[in-house]
Design a protein around this motif. Structure first.
Motif, PDB file in Angstrom:
ATOM      1  N   LYS A  93       0.831  -1.209   0.000  1.00 13.04           N
ATOM      2  CA  LYS A  93       0.000   0.000   0.000  1.00 13.04           C
ATOM      3  C   LYS A  93       0.864   1.257   0.000  1.00 13.04           C
ATOM      4  CE  LYS A  93      -4.088  -1.993   2.207  1.00 13.04           C
ATOM      5  NZ  LYS A  93      -4.988  -1.967   3.387  1.00 13.04           N
ATOM      6  N   GLU A  94       1.955   1.205   0.763  1.00 14.59           N
ATOM      7  CA  GLU A  94       2.856   2.366   0.803  1.00 14.59           C
ATOM      8  C   GLU A  94       3.495   2.619  -0.562  1.00 14.59           C
ATOM      9  OE1 GLU A  94       5.617   1.470   3.871  1.00 14.59           O
ATOM     10  OE2 GLU A  94       4.249   2.026   5.517  1.00 14.59           O
ATOM     11  N   ASN A  95       3.782   1.529  -1.284  1.00 11.47           N
ATOM     12  CA  ASN A  95       4.403   1.647  -2.599  1.00 11.47           C
ATOM     13  C   ASN A  95       3.377   1.795  -3.727  1.00 11.47           C
ATOM     14  OD1 ASN A  95       6.959   1.371  -1.451  1.00 11.47           O
ATOM     15  ND2 ASN A  95       6.903  -0.871  -1.614  1.00 11.47           N
ATOM     16  N   LYS A  96       2.090   1.845  -3.329  1.00  7.27           N
ATOM     17  CA  LYS A  96       0.991   2.028  -4.288  1.00  7.27           C
ATOM     18  C   LYS A  96       1.044   0.996  -5.401  1.00  7.27           C
ATOM     19  CE  LYS A  96       0.563   6.963  -3.303  1.00  7.27           C
ATOM     20  NZ  LYS A  96       0.538   8.341  -3.849  1.00  7.27           N
ATOM     21  N   GLU A  97       1.201  -0.272  -5.007  1.00 12.47           N
ATOM     22  CA  GLU A  97       1.233  -1.340  -5.996  1.00 12.47           C
ATOM     23  C   GLU A  97      -0.168  -1.644  -6.511  1.00 12.47           C
ATOM     24  OE1 GLU A  97       3.429  -4.768  -4.836  1.00 12.47           O
ATOM     25  OE2 GLU A  97       4.999  -3.605  -3.811  1.00 12.47           O
ATOM     26  N   ASP A  98      -0.237  -2.582  -7.440  1.00  8.12           N
ATOM     27  CA  ASP A  98      -1.499  -2.921  -8.090  1.00  8.12           C
ATOM     28  C   ASP A  98      -2.583  -3.256  -7.050  1.00  8.12           C
ATOM     29  OD1 ASP A  98      -3.337  -5.299  -9.329  1.00  8.12           O
ATOM     30  OD2 ASP A  98      -2.747  -3.835 -10.872  1.00  8.12           O
ATOM     31  N   LYS A  99      -3.748  -2.591  -7.184  1.00  4.14           N
ATOM     32  CA  LYS A  99      -4.825  -2.750  -6.203  1.00  4.14           C
ATOM     33  C   LYS A  99      -5.379  -4.177  -6.191  1.00  4.14           C
ATOM     34  CE  LYS A  99      -6.370   2.072  -6.105  1.00  4.14           C
ATOM     35  NZ  LYS A  99      -7.511   2.988  -6.301  1.00  4.14           N
ATOM     36  N   ASN A 100      -5.410  -4.819  -7.377  1.00  6.01           N
ATOM     37  CA  ASN A 100      -5.931  -6.188  -7.439  1.00  6.01           C
ATOM     38  C   ASN A 100      -5.038  -7.147  -6.654  1.00  6.01           C
ATOM     39  OD1 ASN A 100      -8.160  -5.554  -9.034  1.00  6.01           O
ATOM     40  ND2 ASN A 100      -6.985  -5.735 -10.935  1.00  6.01           N
ATOM     41  N   LYS A 101      -3.719  -6.957  -6.737  1.00  5.33           N
ATOM     42  CA  LYS A 101      -2.789  -7.788  -5.976  1.00  5.33           C
ATOM     43  C   LYS A 101      -2.947  -7.561  -4.481  1.00  5.33           C
ATOM     44  CE  LYS A 101       0.831  -8.265  -9.487  1.00  5.33           C
ATOM     45  NZ  LYS A 101       2.265  -8.037  -9.812  1.00  5.33           N
ATOM     46  N   ILE A 102      -3.194  -6.293  -4.137  1.00  8.63           N
ATOM     47  CA  ILE A 102      -3.411  -5.981  -2.722  1.00  8.63           C
ATOM     48  C   ILE A 102      -4.673  -6.673  -2.205  1.00  8.63           C
ATOM     49  CG2 ILE A 102      -3.943  -4.151  -1.066  1.00  8.63           C
ATOM     50  CD1 ILE A 102      -2.170  -2.293  -2.714  1.00  8.63           C
ATOM     51  N   LYS A 103      -5.750  -6.642  -3.013  1.00  9.74           N
ATOM     52  CA  LYS A 103      -6.997  -7.283  -2.612  1.00  9.74           C
ATOM     53  C   LYS A 103      -6.819  -8.786  -2.465  1.00  9.74           C
ATOM     54  CE  LYS A 103     -10.308  -3.924  -4.448  1.00  9.74           C
ATOM     55  NZ  LYS A 103     -11.429  -3.713  -5.412  1.00  9.74           N
ATOM     56  N   GLU A 104      -6.052  -9.394  -3.405  1.00 10.64           N
ATOM     57  CA  GLU A 104      -5.804 -10.838  -3.322  1.00 10.64           C
ATOM     58  C   GLU A 104      -5.034 -11.179  -2.051  1.00 10.64           C
ATOM     59  OE1 GLU A 104      -3.739 -11.945  -6.838  1.00 10.64           O
ATOM     60  OE2 GLU A 104      -5.467 -11.653  -8.171  1.00 10.64           O
TER      61      GLU A 104
ATOM     62  N   GLU B 231      -5.024  -9.400   0.713  1.00  8.79           N
ATOM     63  CA  GLU B 231      -5.907  -9.162   1.859  1.00  8.79           C
ATOM     64  C   GLU B 231      -6.885 -10.323   2.049  1.00  8.79           C
ATOM     65  OE1 GLU B 231      -6.139  -4.298   2.180  1.00  8.79           O
ATOM     66  OE2 GLU B 231      -7.533  -5.348   0.846  1.00  8.79           O
ATOM     67  N   ALA B 232      -7.344 -10.895   0.923  1.00 11.36           N
ATOM     68  CA  ALA B 232      -8.239 -12.049   0.999  1.00 11.36           C
ATOM     69  C   ALA B 232      -7.507 -13.251   1.598  1.00 11.36           C
ATOM     70  CB  ALA B 232      -8.776 -12.394  -0.385  1.00 11.36           C
ATOM     71  N   LEU B 233      -6.252 -13.424   1.175  1.00 11.13           N
ATOM     72  CA  LEU B 233      -5.442 -14.515   1.714  1.00 11.13           C
ATOM     73  C   LEU B 233      -5.182 -14.304   3.203  1.00 11.13           C
ATOM     74  CD1 LEU B 233      -3.716 -17.035   1.450  1.00 11.13           C
ATOM     75  CD2 LEU B 233      -1.820 -15.582   0.667  1.00 11.13           C
ATOM     76  N   LEU B 234      -4.928 -13.045   3.587  1.00 13.85           N
ATOM     77  CA  LEU B 234      -4.687 -12.725   4.996  1.00 13.85           C
ATOM     78  C   LEU B 234      -5.918 -13.035   5.832  1.00 13.85           C
ATOM     79  CD1 LEU B 234      -2.937 -11.513   7.221  1.00 13.85           C
ATOM     80  CD2 LEU B 234      -3.811  -9.249   6.578  1.00 13.85           C
ATOM     81  N   SER B 235      -7.089 -12.708   5.315  1.00 13.76           N
ATOM     82  CA  SER B 235      -8.337 -12.990   6.035  1.00 13.76           C
ATOM     83  C   SER B 235      -8.504 -14.491   6.261  1.00 13.76           C
ATOM     84  CB  SER B 235      -9.530 -12.446   5.243  1.00 13.76           C
ATOM     85  OG  SER B 235     -10.753 -12.781   5.877  1.00 13.76           O
ATOM     86  N   THR B 236      -8.173 -15.291   5.242  1.00 15.67           N
ATOM     87  CA  THR B 236      -8.272 -16.748   5.352  1.00 15.67           C
ATOM     88  C   THR B 236      -7.290 -17.282   6.394  1.00 15.67           C
ATOM     89  OG1 THR B 236      -8.940 -16.953   3.027  1.00 15.67           O
ATOM     90  CG2 THR B 236      -8.066 -18.924   4.108  1.00 15.67           C
ATOM     91  N   LEU B 237      -6.067 -16.744   6.360  1.00 17.37           N
ATOM     92  CA  LEU B 237      -5.055 -17.176   7.327  1.00 17.37           C
ATOM     93  C   LEU B 237      -5.482 -16.852   8.761  1.00 17.37           C
ATOM     94  CD1 LEU B 237      -1.719 -16.169   5.524  1.00 17.37           C
ATOM     95  CD2 LEU B 237      -2.588 -18.478   5.930  1.00 17.37           C
ATOM     96  N   LYS B 238      -6.058 -15.660   8.964  1.00 15.81           N
ATOM     97  CA  LYS B 238      -6.494 -15.258  10.297  1.00 15.81           C
ATOM     98  C   LYS B 238      -7.620 -16.156  10.808  1.00 15.81           C
ATOM     99  CE  LYS B 238      -5.214 -10.354  10.315  1.00 15.81           C
ATOM    100  NZ  LYS B 238      -5.723  -8.961  10.364  1.00 15.81           N
ATOM    101  N   LYS B 239      -8.563 -16.487   9.920  1.00 17.96           N
ATOM    102  CA  LYS B 239      -9.670 -17.360  10.319  1.00 17.96           C
ATOM    103  C   LYS B 239      -9.149 -18.747  10.680  1.00 17.96           C
ATOM    104  CE  LYS B 239     -13.305 -15.101   7.630  1.00 17.96           C
ATOM    105  NZ  LYS B 239     -14.257 -15.241   6.483  1.00 17.96           N
ATOM    106  N   ASN B 240      -8.190 -19.227   9.883  1.00 17.64           N
ATOM    107  CA  ASN B 240      -7.599 -20.543  10.156  1.00 17.64           C
ATOM    108  C   ASN B 240      -6.855 -20.546  11.484  1.00 17.64           C
ATOM    109  OD1 ASN B 240      -6.802 -23.235   9.600  1.00 17.64           O
ATOM    110  ND2 ASN B 240      -4.830 -22.498   8.818  1.00 17.64           N
ATOM    111  N   LEU B 241      -6.120 -19.465  11.743  1.00 17.00           N
ATOM    112  CA  LEU B 241      -5.375 -19.341  12.999  1.00 17.00           C
ATOM    113  C   LEU B 241      -6.328 -19.293  14.189  1.00 17.00           C
ATOM    114  CD1 LEU B 241      -2.711 -18.936  14.509  1.00 17.00           C
ATOM    115  CD2 LEU B 241      -2.930 -16.469  14.084  1.00 17.00           C
ATOM    116  N   SER B 242      -7.395 -18.527  14.036  1.00 17.69           N
ATOM    117  CA  SER B 242      -8.378 -18.412  15.113  1.00 17.69           C
ATOM    118  C   SER B 242      -9.018 -19.765  15.412  1.00 17.69           C
ATOM    119  CB  SER B 242      -9.455 -17.402  14.727  1.00 17.69           C
ATOM    120  OG  SER B 242     -10.442 -17.303  15.724  1.00 17.69           O
ATOM    121  N   LYS B 243      -9.332 -20.532  14.358  1.00 15.64           N
ATOM    122  CA  LYS B 243      -9.940 -21.851  14.541  1.00 15.64           C
ATOM    123  C   LYS B 243      -8.958 -22.806  15.217  1.00 15.64           C
ATOM    124  CE  LYS B 243     -12.369 -25.551  12.099  1.00 15.64           C
ATOM    125  NZ  LYS B 243     -11.668 -26.609  12.840  1.00 15.64           N
TER     126      LYS B 243
END
Length: 249
Positions: free
Chosen positions: A90-101, A103-115
């Motif tokens: 985000k600081e380097n203003k990279e491709d927004k689609n890559k950032i979203k992908e 973030e989606a992966l991060l959300s999955t990892l967090k849910k898995n960790l929580s479980k």
């Protein structure tokens, strides 16, 4: 912190080895239980009720095994690493689609960790429960022998858990003691004076009732079948009434 009663004495309850809890539990001569931990500085536990007795319930936790610890630490590092990566993207203003992908992966990892944490906690949880009067007796009342397995209330008040009101008894001693209970005396008087109620139970019926109790038949079914109260059935089950009658074969 709750103020002690005059001459009230406390002793630490041994919960057993191998738990990660920082709780310190204490029982007192006044029949009270208190706890010390990060959020409690000697708070009195009210507990709940079971069959007229006060009981305390809480959770203890076994230590986490090394394999699970390693797995959880690995997942935590993945989450931390990806979080830092997304911040840089985000600081380097990279491709927004890559950032979203990402973030989606991060959300999955967090849910898995929580479980994984939740599953681990459930696996390590031990549900501890203790009758207050037995805890008080174990810490303040002399137990004459291993045959003395029952803690009786001398005044028949199950909520009076002061050490002076408790005594270790053998099953035979306790049965004799229960015969002086106001509840037992009242029940016997009611049976003598109420012929219609007496007619409901015979020796044969009591033998059958005890057999069904041993088989684990539901209380509601027995009440309906024998046309007596659940209180009568409980007293028969505890040996307060019809003790001399054995269950049918």
């Amino acid at each position: 912190m709750v103020t002690d009663f005059p001459q009230e004495k406390w002793k630490r309850m041994e919960l057993g080895p191998g738990y990660t809890n920082e709780n310190i539990m204490e029982a007192s001569t006044y029949g009270r239980i208190r706890t010390f931990n990060k959020t409690s500085d000697g708070n009195i536990l009210k507990g709940s009720m079971i069959n007229g007795y006060r009981i305390i319930r809480f959770k203890l936790f076994k230590p986490r095994d090394s394999a699970t610890t390693s797995k959880l630490e690995f997942l935590q590092k993945q989450v931390f690493s990806l979080t830092r990566k997304i911040k840089l993207m985000k600081e380097n203003k990279e491709d927004k689609n890559k950032i979203k992908e990402s973030e989606a992966l991060l959300s999955t990892l967090k849910k898995n960790l929580s479980k994984k944490f939740a599953d681990d906690t459930k696996k390590r949880t031990v549900h501890y429960h203790a009758l207050v009067h037995r805890q008080v007796a174990e810490h303040f009342c002399r137990k004459p022998s291993d045959k003395h397995t029952i803690v009786a209330h001398l005044d028949h008040d199950r909520l009076n858990n002061k050490s002076g009101n408790l005594k270790w008894m053998t099953p035979e001693d306790n049965y004799a003691h229960q015969q002086s209970s106001p509840h037992v005396i009242a029940e016997k008087k009611t049976r003598r004076n109420n012929k219609s109620r007496n007619a409901k139970l015979t020796v044969t019926k009591v033998m059958l009732l005890k057999k069904l109790l041993n088989q684990g038949k539901p209380m509601r079914t027995l009440v309906k079948q024998f046309k007596i109260t659940d209180t009568q059935i409980l007293r028969i089950k505890r040996g307060e009434n019809w003790k001399e009658i054995k269950a049918a074969d």
